[in-house]
Motif scaffolding. Sequence first.
Motif, mmCIF file in Angstrom:
data_model
loop_
_atom_site.group_PDB
_atom_site.id
_atom_site.type_symbol
_atom_site.label_atom_id
_atom_site.label_comp_id
_atom_site.label_asym_id
_atom_site.label_seq_id
_atom_site.Cartn_x
_atom_site.Cartn_y
_atom_site.Cartn_z
ATOM 1 N N UNK A 1 0.861 -1.182 0.000
ATOM 2 C CA UNK A 1 0.000 0.000 0.000
ATOM 3 C C UNK A 1 0.902 1.237 0.000
ATOM 4 N N UNK A 2 0.646 2.141 -0.943
ATOM 5 C CA UNK A 2 1.387 3.401 -1.028
ATOM 6 C C UNK A 2 0.424 4.527 -0.664
ATOM 7 N N UNK A 3 0.795 5.293 0.363
ATOM 8 C CA UNK A 3 -0.059 6.384 0.841
ATOM 9 C C UNK A 3 0.720 7.696 0.813
ATOM 10 N N UNK A 4 -0.038 8.783 0.701
ATOM 11 C CA UNK A 4 0.536 10.125 0.783
ATOM 12 C C UNK A 4 -0.409 10.996 1.587
ATOM 13 N N UNK A 5 0.132 11.524 2.673
ATOM 14 C CA UNK A 5 -0.641 12.415 3.540
ATOM 15 C C UNK A 5 -1.950 11.760 3.991
ATOM 16 N N UNK A 6 -1.901 10.490 4.313
ATOM 17 C CA UNK A 6 -3.076 9.805 4.828
ATOM 18 C C UNK A 6 -4.009 9.245 3.794
ATOM 19 N N UNK A 7 -3.826 9.575 2.511
ATOM 20 C CA UNK A 7 -4.719 9.052 1.466
ATOM 21 C C UNK A 7 -3.999 7.944 0.705
ATOM 22 N N UNK A 8 -4.740 6.956 0.321
ATOM 23 C CA UNK A 8 -4.162 5.804 -0.365
ATOM 24 C C UNK A 8 -4.013 6.104 -1.849
#
Length: 586
Positions: A230-237
């Motif tokens: 899973x790759x997330x950025x700033x809490x969003x997937x």
Amino acid sequence: MLARLYRNLIGRFVFRKLTLGIGAALLLVFVLIGLLTYYRFYGLLEERENDLLKVRTELLREELADLITQFKRETIAIYPLSGTPGYYSRFLPEGVARTEEEAIAERKYFTGLQSYMLERNANVMSVLMYRGADGALFHKSRYPSAALDREFDLTGLFAALPQTYEYPFIGRVDGLYGNIDRPLLYLINPLFDFSDIRADNATGYFMTVIDSRTLFGKFMPTEERDGRVVIRQAGRTLLDSREGEELSEEVMLRASADIPAYGISVAGMVSKASIQGRLSEITLLIVGGLFAIWILCMLLIHYILGFVTKRLRGMTQHFKRVQANPFAEPMENTGNDEIGDLIDRFNRMTRELQDYINRVYVADVQKSNAEYLALKMQINPHFLYNTLESLRMQAVVGKQPEMANKLFYLGRLYRWLLKTESEEIPVEEELRYTQYYLDLLLMGKTKQVELEAESDEDLRDCMMPKFSLQPIVENAILHGELEKAEDPFILLKIGRERETGARLIEIWNNGKGATLAEQAKLNDWLNAKHVIPTEHLGLKNIHERIRSYYGDAYGLFVNSLPPEKGFSLTMKLPADSTPRGAHKHA
């Protein structure tokens, strides 16, 4: 009942009790050893899998970081540096092509530039450049079949980007390509006038698209379904390799790596159940090894105790003989131990008894037992092949070439049918052995059926399930009355399905056709579950074999064809069908 069996079989025998007790004690010890070994191996496997997971996650993080760094380098190359002119001016209003010749030259320039970028960035799927002055879009993809969805609002995507200097902008895009339904990752940089750089004054956008399948493949091979990333950025997937699946993280090993500069976190996970699945082989090995050792111990105990009981039984039998005939021969002493001493003392006692009676023993009746073994002859495949070959050679010697050829075909066909190396074979091989079958089936007939194939691909590389063409040919001859046709003919056309790339094998014959209603009924029979048709059972069997082997999307499909045009059906097989050992006997 059990108590009675114990008394009859074990209770009366000391050595059987001893064997049972030792066997039970050894079995308990081996069970404890097996359990301890199992849990120890599980701990080692979990520790190794955890280390491997950390390495994979870190490698994926580094790969993603390298993609971002390389994208930034490509963006910098747009602007003039150290005497290099750069090509940012082509995104300014005055850089818009004015004539058709300039537009063609501009397209060629951007196509070459983007192709060069794709060569330098092996993990980038496509490159897009958008010019705001005239809305021109320049696109180049690594996949020739990738086509942008015309309904996708690419301009809206660029307009929704934040007007800040904290780029590149990283996000996920769905539906950008009409023929690619998996999620994609994008990197976008706004382009500015080099002499007037303002966040709200972008002259265009530079965008690269990264295929999620490429990133997930860096983490774990596609065929391994027990992992998740899973790759997330700033809490969003952004990306999830198993999106939509509910997996409890309590039963997963987990490792994470971050790219702090962009707020990106990469989380890798693997199911603990997969560790237990891999441990099952070791468990079987441990259980099998311990069980074999236990069996060997029991055999050794049985041999040792059997050696003792055999001598005791011999003594018992000798006692019975002496009881029936006091002049029996002395018992042979085969050991220098306690039992041997007992035998010597008994022999002295019998000799004294014989002297006392003063009788001479004149004969010793010896009994012999003869065992008759029944031999059973098993006719194995080699016997069959050798018999057919012998018959063939007799036909050759007898100058019967036609009979020799038929026996040769029959031997080759049986040998081929009994081979079990692979369920998939090349079409070329299936055609060859089907021709053998036709020659045998039509032996003595006036008409012969021609069998041909048309394909742009090498028939040795086109795979199909083994023995799937013969029932179709038999169906054509029996139900299609193919022998009654003027020139009996069966044709295979091999191609690809345009949408999915699946392999299609169309099989047509010029025999008796079926009405449209019969064709529809046959299609219903093929696709109906738990229904065995009274006719065309061979086609149903092939259809179910293909579906069970590849999935419900594949199988046989009857083509709509007027009755006077013959009969046609299509065999649909997956595009990535691989020859699992088929070439070994092709």
